[in-house]
Each structure stands twice: as structure tokens, then as C-alpha cells.
Write a protein that holds these residues in place. Structure first.
Motif: not given
Length: 207
Positions: A190-200
Motif C-alpha cells: 500500500y505504501a509503495s503505491e502511494r494510495r489514497e492515504f499517506d501512511l506517513r
């Protein structure tokens, strides 16, 4: 006892009429359930009395006085829960334990695996109701193990449905995603794909 619902081949939901417990429950707390020996079934002279088992409160209906408890069938006492009958008296102790802290207006990651997802139903709803953005990674061994999908979707902005192996879980909402692999792999993907929410930007993880 109000009713027993089978959710998966190994998970049952027991709904009890417990007005005080339902009114006092706060997300993150748990209960202790057991039957009465006097009302327990008897087989070949042996009473099928349960030991007290600790269970998560999945949802409550304070107006009706109802409390939902989710059980994974692992041993004798947990398997006896499926035999409880409507109208049968049971012992419910609680709520007990420290409730989960519910922040306001934060991005929260929820990570649940198998039965652990039952803990997060009420927590997810409380977070969303308090203005949080809720991203939920829901993990299972197989797609057949999914239960209470409506409740998960109602308390979240986005769900990533992960299965260890086999056919992926098909999302029902356009923003949700399916993944084959464990939850850690799903988060990295999910994080590598830069999806709807930025997990950072997530401030808390509840796992």
C-alpha cells in the motif's frame, strides 16, 4: 441468552441480553462468559459446564440491552458456546479492562487478523464518529474466514482486505482494495503505491 449466530466454520457470535453491561461498555473492553451448570446439557452423566472465557465486546445495543460477543472455537468451553439456547440464563461479567483511547481528527491505522478483527469493530466506529480517518488492514487466512463485513465497512474510510493464500477478497466499495499476502506485506505494498492515504501521516496504530 438472546441468540447464537454462526459467522464462519470456526467463529460464532453470541448475543446476550445484559442491559447493564451493554450500557456501560466502552470500545476496547472485554467480558467473561460462562453457562450455568444447572442448565448445561448432560451427556452420559457428564454436565457440559463451561469454564469462564474472556471475550471481546463486538457491538452493543443499549436501548435493547443487547451485547454481542465473538468466539473462536478452539477448546471445549468455546465450542459449547454454539450450543447455548435462546432464553437460557448465562453469566456475563464486565465490562472490564481499560478502554481504548479514542483521539480526535487523526489518521489511524487499524490492523486486525482473524478473530482479532472482532476487537476492532467498535473501536473503528468510535474513531470515525470522533472525526478520525480510519484505514483498516483486515487480514485472514482465507476469504471464507471473513465475518461482519458490514460492520467493518461502516467504521472505516478504506479497507485493505488481505488473505494469506488463495482467492483474494473482492472489495465491495470503490475505495477498498484486495491483497494476497500477510498484513505486513499489505502495508508495504500500500505504501509503495502511494494510495489514497499517506501512511506517513498516520499518528497511531491499533493492532
Amino acid at each position: 441468552m438472546h441468540q447464537v449466530n454462526r459467522l464462519t466454520p470456526t467463529i460464532v457470535e453470541v448475543v446476550v441480553h445484559a442491559p447493564f453491561a451493554a450500557k456501560k461498555f466502552v470500545p476496547g473492553q472485554f467480558f467473561r462468559l460462562q453457562n450455568f451448570e444447572a442448565f448445561a446439557p448432560q451427556i452420559d452423566g457428564t454436565r457440559l459446564a463451561m469454564e469462564g472465557i474472556a471475550l471481546t465486546g463486538a457491538w452493543t445495543d443499549p436501548d435493547a440491552g443487547l451485547l454481542s460477543l465473538i468466539i473462536l472455537e478452539m477448546g471445549g468451553s468455546s465450542r459449547l458456546c454454539a450450543l447455548l439456547q435462546p432464553g437460557e440464563p448465562v453469566v456475563v461479567m464486565g465490562p472490564t479492562g481499560a478502554p481504548t483511547e479514542i483521539p480526535h481528527n487523526e489518521t489511524i491505522l487499524l490492523l486486525g487478523g482473524g478473530l482479532g478483527n472482532a476487537v476492532l469493530f467498535s473501536i473503528a466506529k468510535a474513531l470515525k464518529d470522533n472525526g478520525c480517518r480510519v484505514v483498516y488492514f483486515a487480514g485472514y487466512k482465507k476469504a471464507i474466514d471473513v465475518f461482519k463485513r458490514d460492520e467493518i465497512e461502516a467504521g472505516t474510510h478504506q479497507v485493505i482486505w488481505a488473505v494469506d493464500a488463495g482467492e483474494p477478497i473482492s472489495p465491495r466499495r470503490p475505495q477498498d482494495l484486495g491483497f494476497v499476502g500477510n498484513i505486513v506485506q499489505a502495508i508495504a505494498w500500500y505504501a509503495s503505491e502511494r494510495r489514497e492515504f499517506d501512511l506517513r501521516h498516520a499518528t497511531r496504530i491499533i493492532a
